[in-house]
Design a protein around this motif. Structure first.
Motif, PDB file in Angstrom:
ATOM      1  N   GLY A 103     110.919 117.826  20.863  1.00  0.00           N
ATOM      2  CA  GLY A 103     110.891 116.737  21.596  1.00  0.00           C
ATOM      3  C   GLY A 103     111.655 116.520  22.546  1.00  0.00           C
ATOM      4  O   GLY A 103     111.598 115.019  22.709  1.00  0.00           O
ATOM      5  N   ARG A 104     111.835 116.963  23.301  1.00  0.00           N
ATOM      6  CA  ARG A 104     112.931 116.682  24.359  1.00  0.00           C
ATOM      7  C   ARG A 104     112.082 116.655  25.913  1.00  0.00           C
ATOM      8  O   ARG A 104     111.502 117.658  25.762  1.00  0.00           O
ATOM      9  N   ARG A 105     113.031 115.363  25.866  1.00  0.00           N
ATOM     10  CA  ARG A 105     111.985 114.832  27.448  1.00  0.00           C
ATOM     11  C   ARG A 105     111.755 116.312  28.596  1.00  0.00           C
ATOM     12  O   ARG A 105     113.114 116.628  28.483  1.00  0.00           O
ATOM     13  N   TYR A 106     110.645 116.036  29.571  1.00  0.00           N
ATOM     14  CA  TYR A 106     111.407 117.115  30.782  1.00  0.00           C
ATOM     15  C   TYR A 106     110.052 116.443  31.937  1.00  0.00           C
ATOM     16  O   TYR A 106     109.187 115.689  31.499  1.00  0.00           O
ATOM     17  N   TYR A 107     110.608 117.170  33.316  1.00  0.00           N
ATOM     18  CA  TYR A 107     110.243 115.929  34.411  1.00  0.00           C
ATOM     19  C   TYR A 107     109.549 116.949  35.015  1.00  0.00           C
ATOM     20  O   TYR A 107     110.631 118.153  35.116  1.00  0.00           O
ATOM     21  N   MET A 167     108.991 122.981  39.068  1.00  0.00           N
ATOM     22  CA  MET A 167     110.513 123.567  38.469  1.00  0.00           C
ATOM     23  C   MET A 167     110.080 122.117  37.253  1.00  0.00           C
ATOM     24  O   MET A 167     109.843 120.885  37.921  1.00  0.00           O
ATOM     25  N   ASN A 168     110.938 122.396  36.814  1.00  0.00           N
ATOM     26  CA  ASN A 168     111.243 121.135  35.310  1.00  0.00           C
ATOM     27  C   ASN A 168     111.873 121.023  34.874  1.00  0.00           C
ATOM     28  O   ASN A 168     113.521 121.620  34.938  1.00  0.00           O
ATOM     29  N   TYR A 169     113.021 119.414  34.571  1.00  0.00           N
ATOM     30  CA  TYR A 169     114.880 119.139  34.732  1.00  0.00           C
ATOM     31  C   TYR A 169     114.606 118.266  33.328  1.00  0.00           C
ATOM     32  O   TYR A 169     113.362 117.357  32.778  1.00  0.00           O
ATOM     33  N   SER A 170     115.333 118.513  32.558  1.00  0.00           N
ATOM     34  CA  SER A 170     115.580 118.023  31.597  1.00  0.00           C
ATOM     35  C   SER A 170     116.258 116.264  32.275  1.00  0.00           C
ATOM     36  O   SER A 170     115.833 115.933  33.263  1.00  0.00           O
ATOM     37  N   ILE A 171     116.492 115.234  30.670  1.00  0.00           N
ATOM     38  CA  ILE A 171     116.631 113.965  31.410  1.00  0.00           C
ATOM     39  C   ILE A 171     118.143 114.267  32.023  1.00  0.00           C
ATOM     40  O   ILE A 171     118.167 113.054  33.684  1.00  0.00           O
ATOM     41  N   GLY A 172     119.033 114.705  31.880  1.00  0.00           N
ATOM     42  CA  GLY A 172     120.202 114.566  32.341  1.00  0.00           C
ATOM     43  C   GLY A 172     119.994 115.311  33.758  1.00  0.00           C
ATOM     44  O   GLY A 172     120.395 114.697  35.023  1.00  0.00           O
ATOM     45  N   GLU A 173     119.047 116.391  34.103  1.00  0.00           N
ATOM     46  CA  GLU A 173     118.916 116.606  35.586  1.00  0.00           C
ATOM     47  C   GLU A 173     118.060 115.393  36.257  1.00  0.00           C
ATOM     48  O   GLU A 173     118.760 116.240  37.383  1.00  0.00           O
ATOM     49  N   PHE A 174     117.509 115.975  35.587  1.00  0.00           N
ATOM     50  CA  PHE A 174     116.663 114.153  36.500  1.00  0.00           C
ATOM     51  C   PHE A 174     117.203 112.644  36.896  1.00  0.00           C
ATOM     52  O   PHE A 174     117.078 112.371  38.045  1.00  0.00           O
ATOM     53  N   SER A 175     118.483 112.351  35.895  1.00  0.00           N
ATOM     54  CA  SER A 175     118.811 111.059  36.044  1.00  0.00           C
ATOM     55  C   SER A 175     119.759 112.512  37.343  1.00  0.00           C
ATOM     56  O   SER A 175     119.606 110.599  38.211  1.00  0.00           O
ATOM     57  N   LYS A 176     120.340 112.954  37.809  1.00  0.00           N
ATOM     58  CA  LYS A 176     120.725 112.978  38.705  1.00  0.00           C
ATOM     59  C   LYS A 176     120.438 113.281  39.740  1.00  0.00           C
ATOM     60  O   LYS A 176     120.553 112.404  40.981  1.00  0.00           O
ATOM     61  N   LEU A 177     119.512 113.854  39.632  1.00  0.00           N
ATOM     62  CA  LEU A 177     118.313 114.001  40.950  1.00  0.00           C
ATOM     63  C   LEU A 177     117.387 112.276  41.294  1.00  0.00           C
ATOM     64  O   LEU A 177     117.412 112.740  42.651  1.00  0.00           O
ATOM     65  N   THR A 178     116.938 112.572  40.245  1.00  0.00           N
ATOM     66  CA  THR A 178     116.793 110.481  40.655  1.00  0.00           C
ATOM     67  C   THR A 178     117.798 109.663  41.054  1.00  0.00           C
ATOM     68  O   THR A 178     117.668 108.230  41.465  1.00  0.00           O
ATOM     69  N   ASN A 179     119.099 109.765  40.674  1.00  0.00           N
ATOM     70  CA  ASN A 179     119.944 109.085  40.921  1.00  0.00           C
ATOM     71  C   ASN A 179     119.620 107.587  39.906  1.00  0.00           C
ATOM     72  O   ASN A 179     120.222 106.433  40.535  1.00  0.00           O
ATOM     73  N   LEU A 180     119.605 107.538  38.888  1.00  0.00           N
ATOM     74  CA  LEU A 180     119.004 106.508  38.160  1.00  0.00           C
ATOM     75  C   LEU A 180     119.786 107.439  36.706  1.00  0.00           C
ATOM     76  O   LEU A 180     119.259 108.523  36.502  1.00  0.00           O
ATOM     77  N   SER A 181     120.483 106.335  36.028  1.00  0.00           N
ATOM     78  CA  SER A 181     120.258 106.540  34.627  1.00  0.00           C
ATOM     79  C   SER A 181     119.165 106.944  33.518  1.00  0.00           C
ATOM     80  O   SER A 181     118.231 106.120  33.991  1.00  0.00           O
ATOM     81  N   ILE A 182     120.219 108.090  32.161  1.00  0.00           N
ATOM     82  CA  ILE A 182     119.229 108.287  31.174  1.00  0.00           C
ATOM     83  C   ILE A 182     118.915 107.037  30.664  1.00  0.00           C
ATOM     84  O   ILE A 182     117.746 106.751  30.426  1.00  0.00           O
TER      85      ILE A 182
END
Length: 121
Positions: free
Chosen positions: A36-40, A1-16
């Motif tokens: 150019g958008r990041r994905y995780y 699964m791929n995550y946007s930076i916002g989703e990844f931020s919530k998932l990891t509990n780290l701010s953007i």
């Protein structure tokens, strides 16, 4: 699964902002879409969890950066990465020993106060 930076931020509990800082410092290197958008990925989730663990054990950011650079190079650096972790483990064990000694001294002082208070009452 791929995550946007916002989703990844919530998932990891780290701010953007923290994620962008980690990227700037070379700790993470997210993939980028054509626009150019990041994905995780799930691998990034695991890697961030490890970074957080190293930070919790007070590994200096410079050492985490060194580890991250070696990790990016690949399996040929496993021995060097292991050496970094062994060195950090030694430091951590020394800190635990010091913390336990300090805890013991605090307990002795608390026991002293308990005895003094009980005696005076």
């Amino acid at each position: 699964m791929n995550y946007s930076i916002g989703e990844f931020s919530k998932l990891t509990n780290l701010s953007i902002d923290t994620l962008r800082y980690y990227e700037k410092e070379g700790l993470i290197t997210p993939e980028r879409k054509k626009n150019g958008r990041r994905y995780y990925s799930e691998k990034d989730v695991t890697w961030i969890a490890f970074i957080k663990r190293l930070k919790e054990t007070k590994m200096p950011i410079k050492e985490i950066q060194k580890y991250a650079k070696l990790r990016a190079i690949g399996n040929s650096t496993m021995s060097e990465r292991m050496d970094i972790l062994i060195k950090h483990k030694t430091v951590l064990k020394e800190e635990i020993t010091k913390a336990n000694e300090n805890l013991q001294k605090l307990n002795e002082k608390i026991d002293f106060y308990k005895s003094a208070i009980d005696f005076s009452v």
